[in-house]
Scaffold this active site. Structure first.
Site, PDB file in Angstrom:
ATOM      1  N   ASP A 140       0.902  -1.164  -0.058  1.00 43.02           N
ATOM      2  CA  ASP A 140      -0.020   0.112  -0.131  1.00 43.02           C
ATOM      3  C   ASP A 140       0.948   1.202   0.049  1.00 43.02           C
ATOM      4  OD1 ASP A 140      -2.428   1.440   0.296  1.00 43.02           O
ATOM      5  OD2 ASP A 140      -1.798   2.014   2.406  1.00 43.02           O
ATOM      6  N   SER A 141       0.500   2.448  -0.256  1.00 38.20           N
ATOM      7  CA  SER A 141       1.080   3.781  -0.119  1.00 38.20           C
ATOM      8  C   SER A 141       1.407   3.796   1.507  1.00 38.20           C
ATOM      9  CB  SER A 141       0.158   4.672  -0.683  1.00 38.20           C
ATOM     10  OG  SER A 141      -0.833   4.744  -0.004  1.00 38.20           O
ATOM     11  N   TYR A 173      -0.376   8.386  -2.647  1.00 41.55           N
ATOM     12  CA  TYR A 173      -0.570   8.095  -4.091  1.00 41.55           C
ATOM     13  C   TYR A 173      -1.847   8.902  -4.467  1.00 41.55           C
ATOM     14  CZ  TYR A 173       2.676   3.994  -3.616  1.00 41.55           C
ATOM     15  OH  TYR A 173       3.708   3.171  -3.361  1.00 41.55           O
ATOM     16  N   GLY A 174      -2.720   8.931  -3.629  1.00 40.50           N
ATOM     17  CA  GLY A 174      -4.089   9.303  -4.362  1.00 40.50           C
ATOM     18  C   GLY A 174      -4.007  10.768  -4.931  1.00 40.50           C
ATOM     19  N   CYS A 185      -3.853  -1.032  -1.945  1.00 41.16           N
ATOM     20  CA  CYS A 185      -4.123   0.375  -2.120  1.00 41.16           C
ATOM     21  C   CYS A 185      -5.046   0.788  -3.383  1.00 41.16           C
ATOM     22  CB  CYS A 185      -3.096   1.104  -2.531  1.00 41.16           C
ATOM     23  SG  CYS A 185      -3.000   2.870  -2.891  1.00 41.16           S
ATOM     24  N   ASN A 186      -6.282   1.192  -3.122  1.00 40.09           N
ATOM     25  CA  ASN A 186      -7.175   1.528  -4.458  1.00 40.09           C
ATOM     26  C   ASN A 186      -6.633   2.206  -5.399  1.00 40.09           C
ATOM     27  OD1 ASN A 186     -10.241   0.864  -3.001  1.00 40.09           O
ATOM     28  ND2 ASN A 186      -8.725   1.356  -1.534  1.00 40.09           N
ATOM     29  N   THR A 187      -5.605   3.125  -4.925  1.00 38.31           N
ATOM     30  CA  THR A 187      -5.105   4.153  -6.033  1.00 38.31           C
ATOM     31  C   THR A 187      -3.971   3.165  -6.868  1.00 38.31           C
ATOM     32  OG1 THR A 187      -5.266   5.861  -4.630  1.00 38.31           O
ATOM     33  CG2 THR A 187      -4.042   6.220  -6.477  1.00 38.31           C
ATOM     34  N   GLU A 233      -5.481   9.503   9.122  1.00 39.99           N
ATOM     35  CA  GLU A 233      -3.947   9.474   9.560  1.00 39.99           C
ATOM     36  C   GLU A 233      -3.765  10.325  10.899  1.00 39.99           C
ATOM     37  OE1 GLU A 233      -0.840   9.317   7.434  1.00 39.99           O
ATOM     38  OE2 GLU A 233      -1.915   8.012   5.945  1.00 39.99           O
ATOM     39  N   CYS A 262     -11.391   3.491  -0.691  1.00 36.34           N
ATOM     40  CA  CYS A 262     -10.109   3.900  -0.143  1.00 36.34           C
ATOM     41  C   CYS A 262      -9.779   3.357   1.171  1.00 36.34           C
ATOM     42  CB  CYS A 262      -9.982   5.547  -0.052  1.00 36.34           C
ATOM     43  SG  CYS A 262      -8.307   6.222   0.694  1.00 36.34           S
ATOM     44  N   HIS A 304      -8.082   4.079   3.714  1.00 34.70           N
ATOM     45  CA  HIS A 304      -8.403   4.912   5.010  1.00 34.70           C
ATOM     46  C   HIS A 304      -9.837   5.087   5.428  1.00 34.70           C
ATOM     47  CE1 HIS A 304      -4.399   6.091   4.147  1.00 34.70           C
ATOM     48  NE2 HIS A 304      -4.195   6.746   5.079  1.00 34.70           N
TER      49      HIS A 304
END
Ligand code: DGL
Length: 293
Positions: free
Chosen positions: A32-33, A64-65, A95-97, A175, A209, A211
């Site tokens: 993931d990012s 990354y988004g 990671c979705n992005t 975060e 996403c 998060h």
């Protein structure tokens, strides 16, 4: 948490891939990012308690988004290269992005290692739950602009009407550990109110996403109880479990290990990441790695 020495290094020495008979004992690579993918790792470990995992969070280059598709693809290739070098039997793009730009490319480049992203399972989960076919996707700017969710949903359910909205601030809130309270609620309303008011037919909110699952309680408050809130972690875990069996790559040889790697900031990774993983781990358990080497 049993994060200890790096798992793996069992790939055959000359860079070839181990035979299917030895591969099943290798860990599953997850990247993931940053810390967000730990929400996915959590679901994977719950679903597959006998499997070992090696998780890489590219914290040095987070987020990354907001980056271009070209950069995200390049970072994804580097992360995968690194994990493959450690020895993995399967790759999960948590990671979705990154999933929205890199799945096909990584599958081609790193064959025969199977690769799964979170977008397709997430889209499947949304389609399975939605009755009206009106689905709202919330994600990062990159994921929304790339249109991967819109395409994945259309493939499964061509009649679906999808509205996608970038909710960039949600990443920072999550975060920061701000997952409840009036400020968070106000931000969530600011992003979602108009869309939900204007598109009353929406019956499914898809969290596109990593998060966003930690904001689920606030989202639940803001979104009508008629609207189902869905994320991709559980469906990704189920799809992975089925595919491991299908490919005879599953294992039931204990002990299951978890290695946590990051490209920057072990302290922050541990502090913020523990909340995402749902389990406390220490900075000493995080191995810092350099993907450029
Ligand atoms: N992991 C990213 C995603 O799921 C969110 C954080 C970022 O922008 O890097 O899209």
């Amino acid at each position: 948490v049993t994060s200890d020495e790096p798992v793996g290094k069992r790939a055959s020495p000359r860079g070839g891939h181990p035979s299917p008979f030895t591969r099943h004992g290798l860990p599953i690579g997850v990247f993931d990012s940053g810390v967000g993918g730990l929400t996915v790792l959590r679901a994977l470990r719950e679903r597959l308690p006998r499997e070992s995992f090696i998780y890489l969070g590219d914290t040095a280059r987070l987020p990354y988004g907001t980056k271009s598709a070209e950069s995200v693809l390049r970072y994804s290739i580097q992360a995968t290269q690194f994990l493959v070098g450690r020895g993995i039997k399967y790759l999960v793009i948590a990671c979705n992005t990154a999933s929205s730009v890199a799945v096909e490319d990584l599958r081609r480049r790193f064959a025969p290692i199977p690769v799964i992203g979170v977008v397709e399972p997430g889209a499947a989960a949304g389609c399975a739950v939605s009755r009206s076919g009106h689905i709202a996707v919330i994600a990062t700017e990159g994921t929304v602009q790339g249109g991967a969710y819109q395409r994945a949903i259309a493939k499964i359910r061509p009649d679906a009407i999808v509205v996608a909205r970038a909710c960039s601030l949600f990443v920072s809130l999550a975060e920061e550990g701000w997952t409840q309270g009036p400020i968070v609620e106000a931000v969530v309303r600011r992003y979602l109110d108009e869309m939900l008011r204007e598109r009353g037919e929406i019956d499914t909110l898809l969290l596109g996403c990593t998060h966003f699952p930690v904001l689920r309680d606030v989202l639940r408050k803001v979104v009508s109880s008629e609207v189902a809130i869905v994320d991709s972690a559980q469906t990704t875990a189920a799809a992975l479990a089925a595919d491991l069996v299908e490919r005879s790559l599953d294992t039931n040889q204990p002990p299951a290990r978890m290695s946590l790697l990051a490209t920057d900031g072990a302290q922050r990774f541990a502090r913020v990441g523990s909340g995402f993983l749902g389990e406390t781990f220490a900075a000493e358990q995080v191995e810092l790695v350099d993907l450029a080497l």
